[in-house]
Design a protein around this motif. Structure first.
Motif, short mmCIF file in Angstrom:
data_model
loop_
_atom_site.label_atom_id
_atom_site.label_comp_id
_atom_site.label_asym_id
_atom_site.label_seq_id
_atom_site.Cartn_x
_atom_site.Cartn_y
_atom_site.Cartn_z
N TYR A 235 0.83 -1.20 0.00
CA TYR A 235 0.00 0.00 0.00
C TYR A 235 0.87 1.25 0.00
O TYR A 235 1.99 1.26 0.52
CB TYR A 235 -0.87 0.05 1.26
CG TYR A 235 -1.89 -1.06 1.38
CD1 TYR A 235 -3.23 -0.83 1.07
CD2 TYR A 235 -1.52 -2.33 1.80
CE1 TYR A 235 -4.18 -1.85 1.19
CE2 TYR A 235 -2.45 -3.35 1.92
CZ TYR A 235 -3.77 -3.10 1.61
OH TYR A 235 -4.72 -4.11 1.72
N TYR A 237 0.42 5.14 1.43
CA TYR A 237 -0.43 5.98 2.28
C TYR A 237 0.01 7.43 2.12
O TYR A 237 1.18 7.75 2.27
CB TYR A 237 -0.31 5.55 3.74
CG TYR A 237 -1.33 6.20 4.63
CD1 TYR A 237 -2.57 5.61 4.86
CD2 TYR A 237 -1.06 7.42 5.26
CE1 TYR A 237 -3.51 6.21 5.68
CE2 TYR A 237 -1.99 8.03 6.08
CZ TYR A 237 -3.22 7.42 6.28
OH TYR A 237 -4.16 8.02 7.09
N GLN A 244 -5.34 6.24 1.19
CA GLN A 244 -4.57 5.00 1.08
C GLN A 244 -4.83 4.35 -0.26
O GLN A 244 -5.98 4.20 -0.67
CB GLN A 244 -4.95 4.05 2.22
CG GLN A 244 -4.18 2.73 2.21
CD GLN A 244 -4.41 1.94 3.47
OE1 GLN A 244 -3.90 2.29 4.53
NE2 GLN A 244 -5.20 0.90 3.38
N LEU A 246 -4.18 0.96 -2.59
CA LEU A 246 -3.74 -0.43 -2.67
C LEU A 246 -3.00 -0.61 -3.99
O LEU A 246 -3.56 -0.41 -5.06
CB LEU A 246 -4.95 -1.37 -2.62
CG LEU A 246 -4.65 -2.86 -2.86
CD1 LEU A 246 -3.71 -3.40 -1.79
CD2 LEU A 246 -5.95 -3.66 -2.91
N GLU A 249 -2.83 -6.43 -4.26
CA GLU A 249 -3.36 -7.30 -3.22
C GLU A 249 -2.91 -8.72 -3.51
O GLU A 249 -3.40 -9.38 -4.43
CB GLU A 249 -4.90 -7.24 -3.19
CG GLU A 249 -5.51 -8.08 -2.08
CD GLU A 249 -7.02 -8.02 -2.07
OE1 GLU A 249 -7.65 -9.04 -1.69
OE2 GLU A 249 -7.59 -6.99 -2.44
#
Length: 945
Positions: A235, A237, A244, A246, A249
Motif C-alpha cells: 500500500y 499511504y 490510502q 492499494l 493485493e
C-alpha cells in the motif's frame, strides 16, 4: 613587598607540585571506563547537538546539549539518534543496561525473556521524554517534518497474566485471545505512524516492511493483512490527506521497494511463494499513480537473457529525468538434487591454473557472488527492457543518475590472472553501453585506472597511475584529453616508497555543469579544464611554499556534492595540515581564481576528521586535540573565532598523571634526517634514568598532536598508561628503499635509540620494542641484529618471507605474493628472481642470533598474516631454548576485538615489560605457563617471586 611576592610564588609552585604529586598513574581497569564520543548530530536549525558518550566497557550515554554547551538531558543506554527535519524532536533507541543483562545471563534466562530496547522520543522544545517499550524497528522521515514510524513487539496476554495482571503500558501492543496468527517477524507487527508535531497517528496490522518516500508525503508498507479491510498486499499511504492506495493485493514476499522522489511511481519485486523451503522467483511490478501495480517483467518470461531471472539483490532505481527503471538480473542458480544425500557428494575444490580468479578468492567471495546482480533497464514509456550488464564486465556505473544515454562499464577479465601478483591499480577496459540498445563500445583498452562519470554525465575521468596524469573523455564527441601532466602538476604521491605505481592525491569533485575538475597535489588545489583548453589553475597560491596541505571540508554528504557538483560562487572552507610544524587549521578561499586562503583558526593541534554543519544555520561542530587535550566537541560559526566547548567526555582525566609529546630528530645510518615522536612521563626529570619502549609501524610523526584516547588496545601499547607509569615511548619514522625493508628499519630506528641513550635519561639496560603486523615483523628483525633490547613483543609477524610468499590472505583469498613484489614488504622481486632478498629479510633464518626475550601474539583465525608464521617463530625460539611466549586468542582475527581479550592482552603485555624493563616479579603465566586443562580457570596473572 618583595618577601610577600616571593612567598606567594613559593606557595603557588608548591601547590602545583602538590597537585601533580596527588595525581595517580592510570591503570588498565580505569582505561575501560574511558569514553569516546560517537554519533554526533546537529539539528537543522543549529540549536541542539546530540552525541553519545561510549566507554570501552559499560553503558553508552546519549546526551543532548544546546549549541552553547548547556546539557539538556542525559539518557543512559541511548544510542544513535535522529533529529526531525523541523528540529523539534530527537528520536533514538534506548538499550537495556549491560549489568542487568549480565545478571540475567548468569541466571540462564532464555533469549525470548531478555529485556528489549525502548524507543526514546525527546521533545527539544518542552524537554519531555517519552519512552516506548519493546521496540522492534523505527524510521524517521528525513524530509517530512515530524513523521516517524515504528513497530513494537507484542506481549501475549498469557504472559501478561504471569506479570501480576499489569495493565499494558502506553503504545504497548497486546495480542488478544482471538483467532488468527500471532504477530511475529514472519507474520509482521503492527505499524504505528505518528506526526510528533501534530499528534496525527494511524496504525496498520501485520506489517512486514515500510519506508518513507524520500521527498514526498508518502509512506509505503507491506502487510500480511488478516484484519478488517486491510488485506495482504502493498500500500501507499498519503500522509497529507490520509488517502490510502492499494498497489497490489497478494500474499508472498515483497522486496526492493523503490519510490520515485515525488512519490508518483513505485516499483517492487514480488514472489507469491509462501513456503520458506521453496525457492523464490520474482516478478517486477510498477505502479503509476492510478489503479493497481502492473507486472512489467514476468518471473518466467523476462525476454532478457536465457537462463537468467530477476535478482532480489539489486536496488530498483528510477531515473528522475527519464522514464526509466533500473533493476537487477542474475543467472538462475541450479537447485540441489534432493534425491542425493550430502555424504554421497565429494566435498572438493578444483583449482585450475588458468581460471581468471584464484579458487581461494572465489571461496572467500562465494556468498557475495551468489548475490551478484547484473544491471538492466526498463523503459517505462516504451514498455521494453534491455539487459545492460553481462558477465563480460566486472563493474558498471550509471551516468547522470541513470538519465544519460549510456552507462559506464569496465572489464578486468582479460587481465585477471596477472592481478594475482600485480596488485593495484588493476588493468581495465572501458566501455560505454547504449541504454536503448544494450550495445557496447570499447573506448579504452588496458588502462590501469578506474573511471568515473562527471555529475552532469558530460565526461568520464580517471587517474592513470602509469603516467601519473588525470584524463577525461567527452562522451558526446568521443575525444580523450590529458588534463594534467607531471611536468606542471605533481598529482601522484610524492612520498611513495613501495615498488608500485604511486596513487593520486584524489579529487575534490566537479564544478556545476561539469565546467572543471578540482584536484589535489600534495599541498594545493587545482582547477583543471576538462578539455585542456585552459591551463591548470592553482587555486591555493601558497600551499607548497608554506608546506601547508589544503583539503576541502565536506560538511555533510560527500555523495550529494559529487552528484550535484560544486558551486564556484560559494566560499570553500578548507582544513590545513603543515608538514613541518604539524599545526592544523581552518581556512576559506574562493574558487573563481588563484588566491591565498584566508586563515580563520589555526594552531599547534590536530583537527578531527568529522566537521558537521547545521543545514539551515551557520553553526559548525568540530574537535581539536593534542596529546594532552581530549577531542571534545566544539561549536562555532563559520568564522571559527569564538568557539564553545560542548562536551566534557572524560572529566576524570585531571585525576591522572599525563605525559607529554614532542618531535624528536636524528640522522639515519645512511645520512637521512629523520623525525619521530617522543612521549615522556609527567614530571619528567632529565637527570633520572627511564625505561624506554620503542613502538613504530612506518611513519607516525605527522600525528604529533593526536590525542591517543586511553584504550586497552588490540595490538599496541597505550601511550598514556605507559607514560603514566614511568616509561618513555619512542615512535620513529622509517623510510624504505626497495629490496631491504628489515635493513631500512634498522638504519632508521637504531641511531634514534642510540642518540636518546647519549642524552642521559634512558636506562640502556631497560629498552623494549613493540610492534604488530608490519611493525611486528620489523621488531622481530631488529632482534636478530642487536642485543640492545631487554624485551620485545612481536604481534602477528611475518618471520619467513619464503614460506609466506606463496601463501594466502584468508580473509580475501588473495595470494600473498603481490605484497612482497609490489606493496608493503617492498622486496620488489619474485622469489625466483631474488631468493637471497627473501632470506636476508626473514628473521627465521637468523633466530640463533636472538638473545632477547620475545612475547608473540598471533591468533589462529588471522586472515591477514598466516598463523603459522607466529608458530614458526615460537617453535624456532623454543627449540633453541630462547625465552619466548605465544598468545593465541582463539577465533580472533589479525588482532583480538573482544574487550575481554584486549584487556587480557594489555595485562600480559604490561607484566612482560614490567618484568624485563622494571625488574618486577614474573607473573605465573610467564614463570610456569597455563596448562590447557586450566584454560579459562586460572589466568595466571599473579606475580611469582
Amino acid at each position: 613587598m618583595k618577601r610577600i611576592t616571593l612567598l606567594a610564588f613559593l606557595l603557588l609552585t608548591s601547590n602545583i607540585f602538590f597537585a601533580q604529586e596527588t595525581k595517580r598513574a592510570i591503570d588498565l581497569d580505569v582505561i575501560q571506563k574511558w569514553n569516546r564520543i560517537r554519533d554526533t548530530k546537529i539539528s537543522n536549525d543549529g540549536e541542539h547537538i546530540v552525541w553519545v558518550s561510549t566507554p570501552w566497557k559499560g553503558d553508552a550515554v546519549l546526551k543532548i546539549t544546546s549549541k552553547e554547551g548547556e546539557e539538556i538531558t542525559s539518557i543512559t543506554g541511548g544510542s544513535k539518534a535522529d533529529i526531525t527535519k523541523g528540529s523539534d524532536f530527537a528520536v533514538f533507541k534506548i538499550n537495556p543496561l549491560k549489568d542487568s543483562v549480565r545478571v540475567l545471563k548468569l541466571k540462564k534466562t532464555k533469549k525470548d525473556d531478555m529485556p528489549l530496547s525502548e524507543l526514546g522520543i525527546f521533545n527539544l522544545k518542552t524537554k519531555e521524554l517519552e519512552k516506548i517499550p519493546r521496540i522492534d524497528s523505527y524510521k524517521v522521515a528525513e524530509k517530512l517534518d515530524g513523521w516517524i514510524a515504528y513497530q513494537v513487539k507484542p506481549i501475549d496476554t498469557k504472559e501478561k497474566k504471569k506479570e501480576k495482571k499489569e495493565e499494558p503500558k502506553k503504545d504497548e501492543v497486546v495480542i488478544k485471545d482471538k483467532k488468527g496468527p500471532k504477530e511475529s517477524k514472519d507474520n509482521g507487527f503492527t505499524l504505528m505512524v505518528r506526526n510528533l508535531k501534530t499528534g496525527k497517528t494511524f496504525t496498520r496490522p501485520y506489517v512486514t516492511s515500510y519506508s518513507f518516500a524520500e521527498e514526498s508525503d508518502y509512506l509505503v508498507f507491506v502487510t500480511k493483512g488478516k484484519e478488517g479491510d486491510i488485506q495482504a498486499g502493498i500500500y501507499r499511504y498519503n500522509l497529507k490527506d490520509n488517502r490510502q492506495d492499494l498497489l497490489l493485493e497478494a500474499k508472498g514476499d515483497y522486496t526492493q521497494i523503490s519510490i520515485k522522489k515525488d512519490g508518483s511511481k513505485i516499483a517492487f519485486l514480488h514472489d507469491t511463494t509462501t513456503n520458506k523451503k521453496e525457492t523464490k522467483h520474482y516478478s517486477l511490478y510498477l505502479w503509476e499513480e492510478k489503479g493497481f501495480a502492473k507486472e512489467i517483467i514476468n518471473k518466467t518470461q523476462n525476454n532478457l537473457t536465457d537462463g537468467w531471472e530477476l535478482s532480489p539483490n539489486e536496488k530498483l532505481t528510477f531515473a528522475e529525468k527519464k522514464d526509466r527503471l533500473y533493476f537487477g538480473t542474475a543467472p538462475i542458480i541450479p537447485e540441489k538434487d534432493t534425491t542425493i544425500l550430502d555424504e554421497e557428494i565429494s566435498n572438493v575444490d578444483v583449482w585450475h591454473y588458468d581460471e581468471a580468479v584464484l579458487q581461494t578468492v572465489q571461496i572467500a567471495e562465494k556468498k557475495k557472488d551468489l548475490k551478484k546482480a547484473y544491471t538492466a533497464v526498463y523503459h517505462i514509456d516504451k514498455g521494453t527492457a534491455v539487459q545492460l550488464e553481462t558477465k563480460e564486465y566486472t563493474g558498471l556505473q550509471l551516468i547522470d543518475e541513470g538519465n544519460s544515454d549510456y552507462v559506464l562499464a569496465v572489464s578486468n577479465w582479460p587481465y585477471a590472472v596477472q592481478t594475482m601478483w600485480e596488485a593495484y591499480p588493476t588493468h581495465n577496459d572501458f566501455y560505454l553501453i547504449d541504454v536503448e540498445t544494450g550495445q557496447a563500445k570499447m573506448i579504452k583498452k588496458d588502462c590501469r585506472a578506474n573511471p568515473s562519470p562527471s555529475p552532469e554525465g558530460t565526461f568520464l575521468y580517471w587517474y592513470n597511475a602509469m603516467d601519473t596524469s588525470w584524463y577525461t573523455y567527452n562522451i558526446k564527441s568521443g575525444f580523450e584529453y590529458r588534463i594534467s601532466n607531471p611536468k606542471t602538476i605533481q598529482v601522484a604521491d610524492e612520498l611513495n616508497d613501495i615498488p608500485n605505481p604511486p596513487s593520486s592525491y584524489r579529487t575534490i569533485g566537479w564544478l556545476q555543469k561539469d565546467k572543471a575538475l578540482l584536484i589535489y597535489d600534495r599541498y594545493d588545489i587545482w582547477k583543471l579544464d576538462p578539455e585542456n583548453k585552459v591551463k591548470p589553475i592553482r587555486l591555493t597560491s601558497n600551499g607548497r611554499e608554506t608546506s601547508n596541505s589544503y583539503r576541502a571540508i565536506i560538511f555533510n554528504n560527500r555523495e550529494d556534492w559529487m552528484k550535484e557538483g560544486i558551486d564556484d560562487s560559494d566560499i570553500m572552507y578548507l582544513k590545513s595540515h603543515n608538514d613541518i610544524t604539524r599545526a592544523e587549521g581552518f581556512y576559506s578561499t574562493s574558487l573563481k581564481k588563484e588566491n591565498t586562503p584566508k586563515e580563520l583558526f589555526a594552531g599547534k593541534f590536530k583537527i578531527g576528521r568529522q566537521i558537521i554543519k547545521a543545514k539551515e544555520a551557520d553553526v559548525v561542530i568540530f574537535t581539536k586535540e593534542d596529546f594532552q587535550i581530549f577531542p571534545n566537541l566544539l561549536s562555532s560559526d563559520l568564522r571559527f573565532k569564538n568557539y564553545k566547548q560542548i562536551t566534557d567526555a572524560n572529566p576524570q582525566q585531571k585525576e591522572f598523571l599525563w605525559g607529554t609529546a614532542e618531535l624528536y630528530t636524528w640522522t639515519s645510518l645512511d645520512g637521512r634526517k629523520l623525525e619521530g615522536t617522543l612521549h615522556k612521563p609527567a614530571n619528567f626529570d632529565p637527570n633520572k634514568k627511564y625505561p624506554l619502549i620503542v613502538n613504530f609501524y612506518e611513519k607516525s610523526s605527522q600525528n604529533l598532536y593526536s590525542h591517543h584516547i586511553p584504550e586497552n588496545g588490540r595490538s599496541t601499547v597505550d601511550y598514556h598508561f605507559y607514560t603514566g607509569n614511568g616509561y618513555i615511548i619512542f615512535n620513529p619514522d622509517v623510510y624504505y628503499k626497495t629490496g631491504y625493508p628489515g635493513e631500512d628499519a634498522f638504519n632508521c630506528v637504531m641511531p634514534g635509540i642510540t642518540q636518546l641513550i647519549s642524552e642521559g635519561f634512558i636506562d640502556e639496560k631497560a629498552i623494549g620494542a613493540q610492534g604488530h603486523s608490519w611493525g611486528g615483523y620489523q621488531v622481530a628483525y631488529l632482534a636478530t641484529r642487536t642485543n640492545l633490547f631487554a624485551a620485545i613483543e612481536s604481534g602477528a609477524p611475518v618471520v619467513n618471507m619464503l614460506s609466506a610468499y606463496g601463501g594466502i590472505r584468508w580473509n580475501t583469498g588473495l595470494n600473498r605474493s603481490f605484497q612482497y613484489e609490489h606493496t608493503q614488504s617492498r622486496i620488489g622481486k619474485t622469489i625466483w628472481e631474488s631468493p637471497l632478498r627473501y632470506i636476508e629479510n626473514s628473521p627465521i633464518f637468523t633466530l640463533d642470533k636472538i638473545n632477547t626475550p620475545i612475547l608473540i601474539m598471533h591468533n589462529d583465525d588471522d586472515g591477514y598474516v598466516p598463523w603459522w608464521q607466529g608458530i614458526e617463530f615460537f617453535i624456532g625460539l623454543r627449540r633453541m631454548g630462547k625465552p619466548a611466549w605465544l598468545l593465541n586468542y582463539n577465533e580472533a582475527d589479525h588482532w583480538p576485538l573482544k574487550e575481554v581479550d584486549k584487556h587480557d592482552f594489555q595485562i600480559r603485555l604490561s607484566q612482560f615489560f614490567n618484568h624485563y624493563l622494571k625488574g618486577a616479579p614474573m607473573p605465573k603465566w610467564m614463570k610456569e605457563g597455563i596448562p590447557a586443562v586450566d584454560k579459562g580457570i586460572d589466568m595466571g596473572y599473579e606475580l611469582v617471586k
